[in-house]
Design a protein around this motif. Sequence first.
Motif, PDB file in Angstrom:
ATOM      1  N   SER A 128       1.890  -0.041  -5.493  1.00 51.55           N
ATOM      2  CA  SER A 128       1.928  -1.655  -4.957  1.00 51.55           C
ATOM      3  C   SER A 128       0.624  -2.297  -5.675  1.00 51.55           C
ATOM      4  CB  SER A 128       1.981  -1.682  -3.551  1.00 51.55           C
ATOM      5  OG  SER A 128       3.421  -1.204  -3.069  1.00 51.55           O
TER       6      SER A 128
ATOM      7  N   PRO B  31      -1.837   1.635   5.141  1.00 46.73           N
ATOM      8  CA  PRO B  31      -1.228   0.458   5.165  1.00 46.73           C
ATOM      9  C   PRO B  31       0.101   0.445   6.648  1.00 46.73           C
ATOM     10  CG  PRO B  31      -1.215   0.692   2.946  1.00 46.73           C
ATOM     11  CD  PRO B  31      -1.946   1.930   3.804  1.00 46.73           C
ATOM     12  N   LEU B  34       5.108   1.442   5.162  1.00 44.27           N
ATOM     13  CA  LEU B  34       4.890   2.177   3.901  1.00 44.27           C
ATOM     14  C   LEU B  34       6.305   2.900   3.712  1.00 44.27           C
ATOM     15  CD1 LEU B  34       2.450   2.823   1.931  1.00 44.27           C
ATOM     16  CD2 LEU B  34       2.211   4.728   3.296  1.00 44.27           C
ATOM     17  N   LEU B 160      -4.161   4.985   0.432  1.00 45.96           N
ATOM     18  CA  LEU B 160      -2.798   5.763   0.652  1.00 45.96           C
ATOM     19  C   LEU B 160      -3.033   7.177   0.682  1.00 45.96           C
ATOM     20  CD1 LEU B 160      -0.854   3.860  -2.162  1.00 45.96           C
ATOM     21  CD2 LEU B 160      -0.802   3.436   0.160  1.00 45.96           C
ATOM     22  N   LYS B 183       4.072  -0.059  -0.449  1.00 46.02           N
ATOM     23  CA  LYS B 183       3.594  -0.770   0.529  1.00 46.02           C
ATOM     24  C   LYS B 183       4.983  -1.697   0.828  1.00 46.02           C
ATOM     25  CE  LYS B 183      -1.129  -1.371  -0.655  1.00 46.02           C
ATOM     26  NZ  LYS B 183      -2.068  -2.216  -0.991  1.00 46.02           N
TER      27      LYS B 183
END
Lengths: 214, 214
Positions: A128, B31, B34, B160, B183
């Motif tokens: 991303s 995040p 996800l 991540l 994301k």
Amino acid sequence: MKLMLGLCSALLLLFLTGSCSAQKPHRCRTPPLLSGSLSVSAREGQDWAFAKYRYDAFGQRIRLWEIGQFQSRSFHADMLFLFQEGVVYTINYKNQTCQKNPLHTAFHPSEIPHNASLLSQVILGGSSAPGEGLLVNTWTGDVPETGGKYLATVTEFGCLPVSTLYYTAESGWIVTTYFNAVKGVEDPEQFFPPHFCTDVETEDETLNFFSAFL
Amino acid sequence: MKLMLGLCSALLLLFLTGSCSAQKPHRCRTPPLLSGSLSVSAREGQDWAFAKYRYDAFGQRIRLWEIGQFQSRSFHADMLFLFQEGVVYTINYKNQTCQKNPLHTAFHPSEIPHNASLLSQVILGGSSAPGEGLLVNTWTGDVPETGGKYLATVTEFGCLPVSTLYYTAESGWIVTTYFNAVKGVEDPEQFFPPHFCTDVETEDETLNFFSAFL
């Protein structure tokens, strides 16, 4: 009409570009000069080693500095493999001593073998945002000599090693992770045996490359 | 003199910039929305699972579609964990059947715990060209509840997940690798139970999140 044609051309271009970039990965060879680090573990992490390496496929030379634990005993080693000359030096700077053994392993450049099969292409982490992921290809194959099998993961861009898993019934899984690679070798003299190795007699015992990890 | 001052300022700027970017990594949180894939393996690869996941930390919801092998038997599962409601659905689209169980695990957002210790920061692959490497941080810590320990690797940029290694004397090493993360969640309706789950009675047996992998 012109707009339609323009749109079609754009779509055609998109699909053509798409089909090119969607081509399956090719078997590849690691850059010929490489410096970096690796960690190896076996027997569920009971045996392990951490090594810094210098790799020179042109001169068929590898230098390894490693620390680790094997069968509950810790070890460290500084080894220089000169495949063209068929010798391996085990170097001890602290004591200024050196051991020289015959090396009967042929040099194999680090590469994905021609008979490997592509298992998957994935992005480690994510896609991303820039810097959040790494596009890698995982190849698998058999090692008939040992009855073993392997999974080798390399970067799509640059063909840098990321990890290898190697399995034989005897050894179980041996997991190697590669990191901090830099293309090139900063100091080529690291492939020279130090001065106190010059007049050392060659031992009788032959070593192979895997002696560094056993 | 001006040149010297200019050079000094440049060097000072370089060092100041260096000291800022050389700051140690911080504990971080994944995040909140996800989508991606993961693979889990245990008992030296004898047990394994491959799963696609959707993760929503706002709504405390996780959806998992997985295939795998456990104790030499293959399995597949489609599970929806609704932590706020305290229920988990096991969904079978083919047979249009649904099982609803109480879920007594509290939702834990995916994050590096506050008491984790930084083990290392490395670049998987290399740093000589863009796209050839991934900067990651590896954190380690104990899990007092189980007497276990873990190593968690996350990307420096984006936090991540990349891999986790979890060890207990009972389970041995459980290795999870995360990949293809994006994301966001493309279809939020994937967190809705399908229509044939609506009137299903809740079973007596309580499940926890790890039931998905056992």
